[in-house]
Scaffold this active site. Structure first.
Site, PDB file in Angstrom:
ATOM      1  N   LYS A   1       0.599  -1.144  -0.032  1.00 29.29           N
ATOM      2  CA  LYS A   1       0.011   0.036  -0.044  1.00 29.29           C
ATOM      3  C   LYS A   1       0.901   1.350   0.163  1.00 29.29           C
ATOM      4  O   LYS A   1       0.678   2.029  -0.871  1.00 29.29           O
ATOM      5  CB  LYS A   1      -0.844   0.054   1.101  1.00 29.29           C
TER       6      LYS A   1
ATOM      7  N   GLU B   1      10.689  -4.714   4.075  1.00 28.80           N
ATOM      8  CA  GLU B   1      10.815  -6.086   3.539  1.00 28.80           C
ATOM      9  C   GLU B   1      10.506  -6.039   2.264  1.00 28.80           C
ATOM     10  O   GLU B   1      11.065  -6.815   1.478  1.00 28.80           O
ATOM     11  CB  GLU B   1       9.740  -6.928   4.528  1.00 28.80           C
TER      12      GLU B   1
ATOM     13  N   GLY C   1      -4.702  -2.195   5.247  1.00 24.73           N
ATOM     14  CA  GLY C   1      -4.048  -3.312   4.763  1.00 24.73           C
ATOM     15  C   GLY C   1      -4.544  -4.679   4.976  1.00 24.73           C
ATOM     16  O   GLY C   1      -4.574  -5.442   4.355  1.00 24.73           O
ATOM     17  N   ARG C   2      -4.963  -4.588   6.262  1.00 23.22           N
ATOM     18  CA  ARG C   2      -5.558  -6.143   6.744  1.00 23.22           C
ATOM     19  C   ARG C   2      -6.827  -6.358   6.022  1.00 23.22           C
ATOM     20  O   ARG C   2      -7.485  -7.406   6.338  1.00 23.22           O
ATOM     21  CB  ARG C   2      -5.531  -6.201   8.335  1.00 23.22           C
TER      22      ARG C   2
ATOM     23  N   GLU D   1      -3.919  -6.873  15.068  1.00 21.80           N
ATOM     24  CA  GLU D   1      -3.420  -5.469  14.884  1.00 21.80           C
ATOM     25  C   GLU D   1      -4.596  -4.646  14.832  1.00 21.80           C
ATOM     26  O   GLU D   1      -4.223  -3.294  15.185  1.00 21.80           O
ATOM     27  CB  GLU D   1      -2.940  -5.545  13.361  1.00 21.80           C
TER      28      GLU D   1
ATOM     29  N   HIS E   1      -3.254 -33.317  18.026  1.00 19.71           N
ATOM     30  CA  HIS E   1      -2.118 -34.282  18.327  1.00 19.71           C
ATOM     31  C   HIS E   1      -0.740 -33.295  18.876  1.00 19.71           C
ATOM     32  O   HIS E   1       0.236 -33.806  18.719  1.00 19.71           O
ATOM     33  CB  HIS E   1      -1.636 -35.004  17.228  1.00 19.71           C
TER      34      HIS E   1
ATOM     35  N   LYS F   1       9.932  -0.554  13.932  1.00 19.28           N
ATOM     36  CA  LYS F   1      10.327   0.014  12.633  1.00 19.28           C
ATOM     37  C   LYS F   1      11.421   1.119  12.870  1.00 19.28           C
ATOM     38  O   LYS F   1      12.364   1.189  12.378  1.00 19.28           O
ATOM     39  CB  LYS F   1       9.226   0.279  11.843  1.00 19.28           C
TER      40      LYS F   1
END
Ligand code: F6P
Length: 529
Positions: free
Chosen positions: A196, A202, A257-258, A343, A374, A494
């Site tokens: 965005k 990254e 974003g999410r 978030e 398990h 950040k």
């Protein structure tokens, strides 16, 4: 008046005291109609919340709290496009992305271009620099620009287009990109730079490395236009990176974003399953939007999920929320919901900037059943911590093989039942367990859970499911009186990264750092070559 001092909250607190001692066994024993009373249906979906530690009175009191929090008013403000994300001055309009004919013209324009682009890739008319057709698409993005599309592509494996593989690379660790590139051919690989802001550390690092990889093979700058497209709201930065304007699929600052998988960020989904199926995903989400906006409070699925979550968190003190899809295809759903919920609602300041004095979002985690049984289910059954669970089951398997699905469903029902009702010492004894093992075979139960049943896993039902959780998040933000749509909590890390990277490279000194960080940097520097 702060939330915890409102009459609605106080009434819930008093009610919780009275209900705390009641076991789910008692609640079921005294009401033979619990399933009918505490389950909701909407357009093929079923939510059974009868295994929650609630009564009719609990739900009524929770709805009073929603009214006190002006749930309807906040929902209207979101729908009308008010800047309810007030700390960033932004509207919250992800529902516009999936509004079909009612979508804004700019949304329709980008969707049209996405459809055309998918057609070019699928038909093979889009070619790489050497004339080869595209066989592999790599999405470079992180957080909301990765988790949603990654989860949806995995979930819709049964709808996968032939002859096109879609990959996801998110991590700054070069192991993520490098391990992928070694298996790819630059002549037939296309990258989507999904960001965005188009500034995320990254994603930009991965995009630069990918660009160098293409340039090393093509030896021609013009190859970038054949191998890179972008999904972004920062058109200046995409141009600066060298991506042609016609290869940029835009979205807008009113898409969080999410909540962005419905936008151009969904391009890898459309490529993976075909644009027609991407449209069905949008249609399923739109169906849930309509339900959320129009259904009355007592029949409203997202509101009900949020009221239960608040009850478990703030009145039963369950600070952990498990999500267990009994669907291998939905294995990445917990990771997507982790960002969506934590978030959005992992906050400590209310809308007015005042400190919140009640727990907000629980820790959300999970894994696909039956695998989780398990490993960590042992703790849920006998570990002592109160954990709320969402079980998700499919009426039909998306990959039907004889003899699998009924066992899978039986496992799902067995787990929620065992968690709810447990096993007493008397029951264990009656089942023939020897006396010396009885203490180990007692299961306290009383662990609350929802069971959500989708008739099948399709683009449409997946759209419904994700939108359901999105609206749950909105409702919880309203109830907790916080802004669900900013994420200032990720900023500090950040900023520190920006300061520490030059220290690690030896370009700046470490004197101003804390002793631990300084010691670690000194230790790590010895490994640099
Ligand atoms: O981690 C913070 C965050 O801003 C997320 O909210 C977002 O989804 C992610 O980073 C990626 O951001 P972008 O799409 O701008 O690269």
């Amino acid at each position: 008046m702060t939330l915890t001092h409102t009459p609605a909250w106080q009434a819930l607190a008093a009610h919780a005291e009275a209900l705390r001692l009641q076991h789910l066994r008692d609640l079921f024993a005294t009401n033979g109609q619990r399933f009918e009373r505490f389950s909701l249906k909407h357009n093929g979906l079923l939510l059974d919340y009868s295994k929650q530690r609630v009564t009719g009175e609990t739900m009524a009191l929770l709805r009073d709290l929603a009214a006190t929090a002006d749930f309807s008013g906040w929902r209207r403000r979101m729908v009308e496009g008010e800047a309810i994300n007030h700390t960033e001055g932004r509207a919250v309009r992800h529902m516009d992305l999936r509004a079909g004919d009612a979508a804004p013209p700019e949304v329709k324009g980008v969707l049209q271009r996405m459809a055309e682009f998918c057609e070019q890739i699928h038909s093979g008319s889009w070619r790489g620099f050497s004339g080869e057709r595209i066989t592999d698409v790599v999405n470079l993005g992180i957080g909301g620009s990765d988790l949603g599309p990654r989860m949806a592509v995995h979930a819709l494996a049964a709808w996968q287009q032939p002859d096109l593989r879609v990959h996801f690379v998110s991590n700054l660790d070069s192991a993520d990109l490098a391990s992928r590139l070694t298996r790819l051919n630059p002549r037939s690989t296309l990258f989507i730079v999904a960001s965005k802001t188009f500034t995320t550390l990254e994603t930009m690092a991965n995009a630069r490395t990918a660009r160098n990889w293409i340039l090393a093979a093509a030896n021609d700058d013009k190859a970038i236009a054949r191998h890179f497209v972008a999904a972004s709201s920062n058109l200046a930065a995409t141009a600066e990176f060298g991506i042609a304007a016609k290869n940029v699929f835009e979205f807008w600052d009113w898409v969080g974003g999410r909540f962005s998988l419905w936008s151009a960020i969904g391009l890898p989904i459309a490529l993976a399953v075909g644009y027609r199926h991407f449209e069905r995903l949008l249609a399923g989400a739109h169906d849930m939007d309509e339900h959320f906006i129009n259904a009355p409070a007592d029949g409203n699925l997202p509101l009900t999920l949020s009221l239960i979550a608040l009850w478990n968190t703030n009145f039963l003190e369950a600070h952990s929320q498990g999500v267990f899809p009994y669907s291998h295809s939905l294995a990445l759903l917990p990771a997507h919901l982790q960002q969506l919920e934590m978030e959005s609602n992992g906050k400590r300041a209310n809308r007015d900037g005042l400190a919140i004095d009640y727990p907000t979002n629980p820790i959300l985690w999970g894994a696909a059943g039956t695998n989780g049984q398990h490993s960590f289910f042992q703790l849920l059954h006998q570990g002592g911590a109160l954990v709320a669970s969402d079980f998700i089951a499919l009426g039909q398997s998306d990959f039907p093989l004889p003899g699998h699905h009924s066992g899978l469903l039986a496992s799902c029902l067995a787990q929620s039942s065992a968690l709810a009702f447990g096993q007493t010492v008397d029951e264990a004894r009656a089942a023939g367990i020897p006396e010396h093992l009885l203490p180990f075979r007692r299961f306290p139960g009383n662990q609350p859970s929802n069971t959500l049943v989708l008739p099948e896993l399709s683009p449409y039902t997946l759209g419904q499911l994700i939108a359901l959780y999105e609206h749950k998040v909105f409702c919880l933000g309203v109830l907790w009186n916080l802004n669900s749509f900013d994420q200032w909590g990720v900023e500090l890390g950040k900023q520190l990264t920006g300061r520490l990277a030059p220290c690690l490279r030896g370009e700046t000194g470490t004197d101003a750092l804390d002793a631990s960080t300084r010691g670690l940097i000194t230790h790590l520097r010895q490994f640099r070559t």
